[in-house]
Design a protein around this motif. Structure first.
Motif, short mmCIF file in Angstrom:
data_model
loop_
_atom_site.label_atom_id
_atom_site.label_comp_id
_atom_site.label_asym_id
_atom_site.label_seq_id
_atom_site.Cartn_x
_atom_site.Cartn_y
_atom_site.Cartn_z
N GLY A 10 3.88 138.56 147.41
CA GLY A 10 3.42 138.69 148.76
C GLY A 10 2.00 139.22 149.17
O GLY A 10 1.68 138.90 150.08
N ARG A 11 1.76 140.17 148.38
CA ARG A 11 0.28 140.71 148.85
C ARG A 11 -0.68 139.48 148.63
O ARG A 11 -1.54 139.51 149.41
N LYS A 12 -0.52 139.02 147.71
CA LYS A 12 -1.44 137.64 147.50
C LYS A 12 -1.53 136.74 148.50
O LYS A 12 -2.38 136.28 149.00
N VAL A 13 -0.27 136.20 149.26
CA VAL A 13 -0.19 135.53 150.09
C VAL A 13 -0.73 136.10 151.52
O VAL A 13 -1.29 135.34 152.19
N GLU A 14 -0.58 137.15 151.71
CA GLU A 14 -0.93 138.17 152.73
C GLU A 14 -2.66 137.99 152.77
O GLU A 14 -3.32 137.82 153.63
N GLU A 15 -3.10 138.19 151.61
CA GLU A 15 -4.77 137.95 151.46
C GLU A 15 -5.25 136.83 151.66
O GLU A 15 -6.25 136.31 152.40
N SER A 16 -4.33 135.73 151.26
CA SER A 16 -5.05 134.08 151.59
C SER A 16 -4.67 134.02 152.88
O SER A 16 -5.60 133.40 153.69
N SER A 17 -3.74 134.56 153.67
CA SER A 17 -3.82 134.36 154.98
C SER A 17 -4.93 134.89 155.89
O SER A 17 -5.50 134.51 156.74
N GLU A 21 -7.69 133.26 158.12
CA GLU A 21 -8.09 133.64 159.51
C GLU A 21 -9.67 133.83 159.53
O GLU A 21 -10.18 133.46 160.45
N GLN A 22 -10.16 134.40 158.47
CA GLN A 22 -11.70 134.59 158.60
C GLN A 22 -12.45 133.28 158.50
O GLN A 22 -13.34 133.15 159.30
N MET A 23 -11.93 132.39 157.92
CA MET A 23 -12.50 131.01 157.79
C MET A 23 -12.25 130.33 158.94
O MET A 23 -13.41 129.41 159.34
N TYR A 24 -10.98 130.05 159.58
CA TYR A 24 -10.72 128.97 160.55
C TYR A 24 -10.31 129.76 161.84
O TYR A 24 -10.06 128.99 162.77
N GLY A 25 -10.35 131.05 161.99
CA GLY A 25 -9.89 131.79 163.00
C GLY A 25 -8.55 132.00 163.40
O GLY A 25 -8.14 132.57 164.56
N THR A 26 -7.63 131.49 162.65
CA THR A 26 -6.24 131.89 162.67
C THR A 26 -5.62 132.10 161.17
O THR A 26 -5.90 131.43 160.42
N PRO A 27 -4.56 132.99 161.45
CA PRO A 27 -3.86 133.39 160.11
C PRO A 27 -2.94 132.03 160.04
O PRO A 27 -2.74 131.04 160.69
N PHE A 28 -2.12 132.15 158.92
CA PHE A 28 -1.10 131.13 158.51
C PHE A 28 -0.20 131.27 159.66
O PHE A 28 0.31 132.44 160.11
N ASN A 29 0.32 130.14 160.38
CA ASN A 29 1.37 130.07 161.55
C ASN A 29 2.61 129.40 161.10
O ASN A 29 3.31 129.36 161.90
N TRP A 34 2.64 129.35 154.35
CA TRP A 34 3.08 130.51 153.67
C TRP A 34 3.52 130.31 152.02
O TRP A 34 3.25 130.73 150.83
N ALA A 35 4.34 129.17 152.05
CA ALA A 35 5.06 128.81 150.69
C ALA A 35 4.10 128.07 150.00
O ALA A 35 4.11 128.26 148.61
N MET A 36 3.07 127.11 150.42
CA MET A 36 2.26 126.47 149.66
C MET A 36 1.40 127.44 149.27
O MET A 36 0.80 127.17 148.07
N SER A 37 0.94 128.55 149.85
CA SER A 37 -0.17 129.36 149.26
C SER A 37 0.53 130.12 147.94
O SER A 37 -0.11 130.21 147.02
N GLY A 98 5.43 126.99 140.49
CA GLY A 98 4.36 126.45 141.38
C GLY A 98 5.08 125.18 142.33
O GLY A 98 4.41 124.82 143.24
N ALA A 99 6.12 124.86 142.18
CA ALA A 99 6.96 123.93 142.83
C ALA A 99 7.45 124.39 144.18
O ALA A 99 7.79 125.57 144.20
N VAL A 100 7.65 123.73 144.96
CA VAL A 100 8.07 124.25 146.58
C VAL A 100 9.04 123.15 147.15
O VAL A 100 9.07 121.88 147.03
N LYS A 101 10.29 123.74 147.48
CA LYS A 101 11.22 122.82 147.87
C LYS A 101 11.26 123.03 149.33
O LYS A 101 11.55 124.16 149.71
N ASN A 102 11.67 121.80 150.26
CA ASN A 102 12.04 122.04 151.67
C ASN A 102 13.50 121.86 151.78
O ASN A 102 13.94 120.71 151.51
N LEU A 103 14.05 122.89 152.40
CA LEU A 103 15.79 122.67 152.53
C LEU A 103 15.88 122.51 154.01
O LEU A 103 14.97 122.87 154.94
#
Length: 113
Positions: A10-17, A21-29, A34-37, A98-103
């Motif tokens: 969770g902390r790593k995903v928050e850091e990625s967000s 935000e610093q790079m593109y001006g918006t956090p993950f929305n 969030w899941a891909m990160s 590292g796999a993600v499933k969309n339900l």
């Protein structure tokens, strides 16, 4: 343990967000961002040499209601309560590999009497 892994993930995903935000001006929305990160970070740990893989999965969900205009009856009454909200619902489950499933998800609410 599982709780420590969830916290670290969770902390790593928050850091990625925040980096996003610093790079593109918006956090993950979106839940998908969030899941891909989280999955990218899990995959590094699963395939990285000498790094212990995570032992936890995450469930990331979002519900984006669609705003509905009110229906005005001939008597001028607002009948908003009779409208059905058909917003979008996304549920993503991450895997320690590292796999993600969309339900798909839905809910049914019975009217109160």
């Amino acid at each position: 343990g599982v709780i420590a892994d969830c916290g670290a993930l969770g902390r790593k995903v928050e850091e990625s967000s925040m980096e996003h935000e610093q790079m593109y001006g918006t956090p993950f929305n979106t839940a998908q961002q969030w899941a891909m990160s989280a999955c990218q970070y899990c995959q590094v740990h699963a395939l990285g040499g000498g790094i212990r893989p995570f032992g936890a999965s995450l469930v990331v969900a979002e519900c984006s209601p669609r705003s509905l205009p009110p229906i005005i009856s001939e008597q001028g009454e607002d009948e908003r309560t009779t409208r059905v909200d058909t917003g979008t619902t996304n549920i993503f489950v991450t895997d320690p590999s590292g796999a993600v499933k969309n339900l798909q998800g839905s809910a049914i609410k019975s009217p109160t009497t």
